[in-house]
Write an enzyme that holds these catalytic residues in place. Structure first.
Site, PDB file in Angstrom:
ATOM      1  N   THR A 139      -0.673   7.624  -1.034  1.00 54.07           N
ATOM      2  CA  THR A 139      -1.998   7.584  -1.675  1.00 54.07           C
ATOM      3  C   THR A 139      -2.908   6.536  -1.040  1.00 54.07           C
ATOM      4  OG1 THR A 139      -1.299   5.874  -3.232  1.00 54.07           O
ATOM      5  CG2 THR A 139      -0.919   8.173  -3.895  1.00 54.07           C
TER       6      THR A 139
ATOM      7  N   ARG B 175       0.856  -1.173   0.000  1.00 53.21           N
ATOM      8  CA  ARG B 175       0.000   0.000   0.000  1.00 53.21           C
ATOM      9  C   ARG B 175       0.897   1.228   0.000  1.00 53.21           C
ATOM     10  NH1 ARG B 175      -4.581   1.315   4.414  1.00 53.21           N
ATOM     11  NH2 ARG B 175      -2.772   1.727   5.700  1.00 53.21           N
TER      12      ARG B 175
ATOM     13  N   ASP C   3       0.626  -2.132  12.349  1.00 51.53           N
ATOM     14  CA  ASP C   3       1.038  -2.607  11.025  1.00 51.53           C
ATOM     15  C   ASP C   3       1.336  -4.109  11.109  1.00 51.53           C
ATOM     16  OD1 ASP C   3       2.736  -3.340   8.774  1.00 51.53           O
ATOM     17  OD2 ASP C   3       2.791  -1.202   8.332  1.00 51.53           O
TER      18      ASP C   3
ATOM     19  N   ASP D 112       4.776  -5.419   9.662  1.00 50.06           N
ATOM     20  CA  ASP D 112       5.922  -5.049  10.504  1.00 50.06           C
ATOM     21  C   ASP D 112       5.940  -5.849  11.793  1.00 50.06           C
ATOM     22  OD1 ASP D 112       6.934  -3.254   8.715  1.00 50.06           O
ATOM     23  OD2 ASP D 112       6.106  -1.472   9.684  1.00 50.06           O
TER      24      ASP D 112
HETATM   25  C1  PRP Z   1      -1.208  -4.042   4.782  1.00 49.85           C
HETATM   26  C2  PRP Z   1      -2.089  -5.256   5.035  1.00 49.85           C
HETATM   27  C3  PRP Z   1      -2.957  -5.281   3.826  1.00 49.85           C
HETATM   28  C4  PRP Z   1      -3.165  -3.826   3.516  1.00 49.85           C
HETATM   29  C5  PRP Z   1      -4.525  -3.412   4.000  1.00 49.85           C
HETATM   30  O1  PRP Z   1      -0.189  -4.365   3.900  1.00 49.85           O
HETATM   31  O2  PRP Z   1      -1.352  -6.437   5.255  1.00 49.85           O
HETATM   32  O3  PRP Z   1      -2.381  -5.951   2.722  1.00 49.85           O
HETATM   33  O4  PRP Z   1      -2.153  -3.115   4.231  1.00 49.85           O
HETATM   34  O5  PRP Z   1      -4.794  -2.110   3.651  1.00 49.85           O
HETATM   35  P1  PRP Z   1      -5.926  -1.715   2.597  1.00 49.85           P
HETATM   36  O6  PRP Z   1      -7.142  -2.515   2.939  1.00 49.85           O
HETATM   37  O7  PRP Z   1      -6.119  -0.241   2.864  1.00 49.85           O
HETATM   38  O8  PRP Z   1      -5.410  -1.968   1.223  1.00 49.85           O
HETATM   39  P2  PRP Z   1       1.004  -3.377   3.510  1.00 49.85           P
HETATM   40  O9  PRP Z   1       0.631  -2.565   2.325  1.00 49.85           O
HETATM   41  O10 PRP Z   1       1.417  -2.589   4.730  1.00 49.85           O
HETATM   42  O11 PRP Z   1       2.132  -4.342   3.026  1.00 49.85           O
HETATM   43  P3  PRP Z   1       2.961  -5.458   3.838  1.00 49.85           P
HETATM   44  O12 PRP Z   1       2.023  -6.613   4.112  1.00 49.85           O
HETATM   45  O13 PRP Z   1       4.036  -5.817   2.898  1.00 49.85           O
HETATM   46  O14 PRP Z   1       3.454  -4.837   5.117  1.00 49.85           O
HETATM   47  N1  URA Z   2      -2.436  -2.274   7.223  1.00 48.85           N
HETATM   48  C1  URA Z   2      -2.042  -2.687   8.461  1.00 48.85           C
HETATM   49  O1  URA Z   2      -1.104  -3.494   8.590  1.00 48.85           O
HETATM   50  N2  URA Z   2      -2.685  -2.181   9.514  1.00 48.85           N
HETATM   51  C2  URA Z   2      -3.718  -1.324   9.415  1.00 48.85           C
HETATM   52  O2  URA Z   2      -4.289  -0.903  10.444  1.00 48.85           O
HETATM   53  C3  URA Z   2      -4.109  -0.904   8.123  1.00 48.85           C
HETATM   54  C4  URA Z   2      -3.455  -1.414   7.043  1.00 48.85           C
END
Ligand code: PRP
Ligand code: URA
Length: 209
Positions: A108, A104, A200, A203
């Site tokens: 944006t 994400r 997150d 993380d």
């Molecule tokens: C996080 C989570 C989802 C997304 C959710 O991933 O694991 O994939 O955000 O957000 P949304 O519903 O607004 O799209 P992230 O983009 O942080 O990537 P990661 O899993 O690599 O940390």
């Molecule tokens: N992605 C995450 O990992 N946590 C949130 O709360 C939203 C998006």
């Protein structure tokens, strides 16, 4: 319109509370995500088809049931969905695993796709798309779009924590995909994080920042 299942099982709720706790470290977080995924897999497979079969027990032959219907594929959305995959495979060990890589964009909040690899028999499988977080819904919507583009016809989406905004967006974009959630939280904050959420997920699972 798709169905939304919020699992209220006490074990899931208890483990989720520990996941939410900011003091929970990476090792415990990873173990708990795995355990909750297994418990949720039990719920998500509740409507799987059965067929009659014969089995010979040490005493006699008898009619019994075994799984019929579609073969399963598990599709974690990278990265955080990886944390749920083994937990599901414990209950469905024959499932194949596909991957959809999305992140994400922090400015944006739009998802950006960077990797897709699915089993070859996409059309015949029931796919369980997994990600711990459903926030704006953008990532889940794009992952399911990506599967549909490649021929997938049957999908369910499973997450730990969802915001109402994400559930609504996913239902509107993919009314054929039922949603399984461990907790439906209050809302999103201005940075697109789920309130109260668990922070997150990627993380916390992988110890990055
Ligand atoms: C996080 C989570 C989802 C997304 C959710 O991933 O694991 O994939 O955000 O957000 P949304 O519903 O607004 O799209 P992230 O983009 O942080 O990537 P990661 O899993 O690599 O940390
Ligand atoms: N992605 C995450 O990992 N946590 C949130 O709360 C939203 C998006």
């Amino acid at each position: 319109m798709s169905e939304v299942h919020v699992t209220s099982h006490p074990l899931i709720q208890h483990k989720l509370t520990i996941l939410r706790d900011k003091e929970t470290g990476t090792k415990a977080f990873r173990e708990l995500v795995d355990e909750v995924a297994t418990l949720m897999a039990y719920e998500i497979t509740r409507d799987m088809e059965l067929e009659e079969t014969m089995v010979e027990t040490p005493i006699q032959k008898t009619k019994a049931k075994s799984l019929a219907g579609k073969k399963v594929g598990v599709v974690p959305i990278l990265r955080a969905g990886l944390g749920m995959t083994d937990g599901i495979l414990k209950l469905i060990p024959a499932a194949k695993v596909g991957h959809v890589g999305l992140y994400r964009d922090h400015e944006t909040l739009e998802p950006v796709e960077y990797f897709v690899k699915l089993p070859s028999d996409v059309e015949e499988r029931l796919f369980i798309v997994v990600d711990p977080m459903l926030a704006t819904g953008g990532s889940a919507i794009m992952a399911i779009d990506s599967l549909k583009k490649r021929g997938a016809k049957n999908m369910k989406f499973m997450c730990l924590v969802a915001a109402p905004e994400g559930v609504k967006a996913l239902q509107e974009a993919h009314p054929d995909v039922d949603i399984y959630i461990a907790a439906l939280d209050e809302k999103l904050n201005e940075d697109g994080y789920i309130i109260p959420g668990l922070g997150d997920a990627g993380d916390r699972l992988f110890g990055t920042k």
